[in-house]
Design an enzyme around this catalytic site. Structure first.
Site, mmCIF file in Angstrom:
data_model
loop_
_atom_site.group_PDB
_atom_site.id
_atom_site.type_symbol
_atom_site.label_atom_id
_atom_site.label_comp_id
_atom_site.label_asym_id
_atom_site.label_seq_id
_atom_site.Cartn_x
_atom_site.Cartn_y
_atom_site.Cartn_z
ATOM 1 N N HIS A 97 47.277 44.448 37.696
ATOM 2 C CA HIS A 97 46.912 44.717 36.864
ATOM 3 C C HIS A 97 46.226 46.279 36.770
ATOM 4 C CE1 HIS A 97 44.191 42.503 39.437
ATOM 5 N NE2 HIS A 97 43.149 43.183 38.318
ATOM 6 N N HIS A 118 42.548 47.492 37.306
ATOM 7 C CA HIS A 118 41.395 47.323 38.702
ATOM 8 C C HIS A 118 41.459 48.375 39.690
ATOM 9 C CE1 HIS A 118 39.257 43.753 36.290
ATOM 10 N NE2 HIS A 118 38.928 44.984 35.485
ATOM 11 N N ASP A 151 40.145 48.528 42.931
ATOM 12 C CA ASP A 151 40.695 47.366 44.019
ATOM 13 C C ASP A 151 41.914 46.842 44.287
ATOM 14 O OD1 ASP A 151 39.796 45.117 42.516
ATOM 15 O OD2 ASP A 151 39.379 43.911 43.758
ATOM 16 N N HIS A 152 42.411 47.008 43.020
ATOM 17 C CA HIS A 152 44.269 46.771 42.548
ATOM 18 C C HIS A 152 44.961 47.910 43.046
ATOM 19 C CE1 HIS A 152 43.778 42.254 42.674
ATOM 20 N NE2 HIS A 152 42.678 42.737 42.338
ATOM 21 N N HIS A 207 41.665 38.068 32.610
ATOM 22 C CA HIS A 207 40.898 38.987 33.227
ATOM 23 C C HIS A 207 40.457 40.124 33.166
ATOM 24 C CE1 HIS A 207 39.366 40.231 37.281
ATOM 25 N NE2 HIS A 207 39.891 40.439 37.708
ATOM 26 N N ASP A 212 44.816 39.117 40.028
ATOM 27 C CA ASP A 212 43.211 38.193 40.021
ATOM 28 C C ASP A 212 43.701 36.952 38.745
ATOM 29 O OD1 ASP A 212 42.450 39.432 41.824
ATOM 30 O OD2 ASP A 212 41.280 40.656 40.886
ATOM 31 N N HIS A 255 43.032 38.016 46.173
ATOM 32 C CA HIS A 255 41.409 37.743 46.804
ATOM 33 C C HIS A 255 41.402 36.483 47.695
ATOM 34 C CE1 HIS A 255 39.434 40.547 44.555
ATOM 35 N NE2 HIS A 255 40.196 40.863 43.790
#
Length: 243
Positions: free
Chosen positions: A56, A58, A60-61, A114, A133, A171
């Protein structure tokens, strides 16, 4: 079949996953929130990164995408529905499409909740699923773009995978998720045991992942929610949970 999956800790509590296929020599990086840890971990093992898979959009990915491609020439694959938010994609995929590492095929699943276009990748030959996530150990992602109905559907799709499937998520949330799982289902002995094991591993500085689909069926209060309304109630309660 020699497939190795290695966790690479990144940012505050993210995992980047390195998956290596001995037969082909290929290495895939899944959800690199930053580049340096993934590049260093691959180099330390003598692995050459050939692909990046994003679940996805975001940051942080996907934050390490560009630098990994610059360093290795790796091809970057991610969700078609989020292509406008991931500028680095070379290939877009959606439900029913396939990806591969060497001769091992991965099936793309749409699990939007998400984020609306979120995907998971299931490699049945290797008994592996990367869930980003959406599905965590004893938890699920917050509903930033989707609805409780979306998450209920996504989790049902993932829970239908074979129970031995190893789940690699984005995570290290297992202890906090487990504390909520035990609070919402105090009679669930499997959840209590899973929480104790997670606390032991974290106390020793070890990752709690991967989990398995079978373990999530037994312990995850969101997978175990009987209907959309119950999932919605549990997600709202988890958002406010201080345990």
């Amino acid at each position: 079949m020699a497939i190795e999956v290695v966790p690479v800790a990144a940012l505050s509590d993210n995992y980047i996953w390195l998956m290596h296929d001995d037969a082909s020599g290929e290495t895939v990086v899944v959800d690199p929130g930053e580049a340096a840890p993934a590049l260093d971990a691959a180099k330390a093992r003598g692995w050459t990164i050939t692909q990046v898979w994003n679940t996805h959009w975001h940051g942080d990915h996907v934050g390490g995408n560009a630098a990994i491609r610059e360093a290795t020439g790796a091809r970057i694959t991610g969700p078609a529905a989020e292509a406008d938010r991931i500028a680095t994609l070379d290939r877009t995929v959606a439900e029913g499409d396939t990806v591969a590492i060497g001769g091992i095929e991965g099936h793309v699943l749409h699990v939007g909740a998400h984020t609306a276009g979120h995907i998971a990748i299931h490699l049945p030959q290797a008994e592996i699923a990367f869930t980003g996530d959406t599905l965590f150990a004893m938890g699920c992602g917050r509903l930033f773009e989707g609805t409780p109905a979306d998450m209920h559907s996504a989790l049902a799709k993932l829970a239908a995978l074979p129970e031995a499937t190893r789940v690699y998520c984005g995570h290290e949330y297992t202890v906090s998720n487990g504390r909520y799982a035990v609070a919402v289902e105090p009679g669930n002995a499997a959840a209590r045991a899973a929480l104790a094991e997670a606390e032991r591993k974290r106390g020793e500085g070890l990752p709690t992942l991967p989990t398995t689909i079978g373990a999530e069926r037994a312990t995850n209060p969101f997978v175990r929610a009987g209907n959309v309304a119950e999932l919605a109630e549990r997600r709202a309660a988890k958002d406010a949970f201080k345990g």
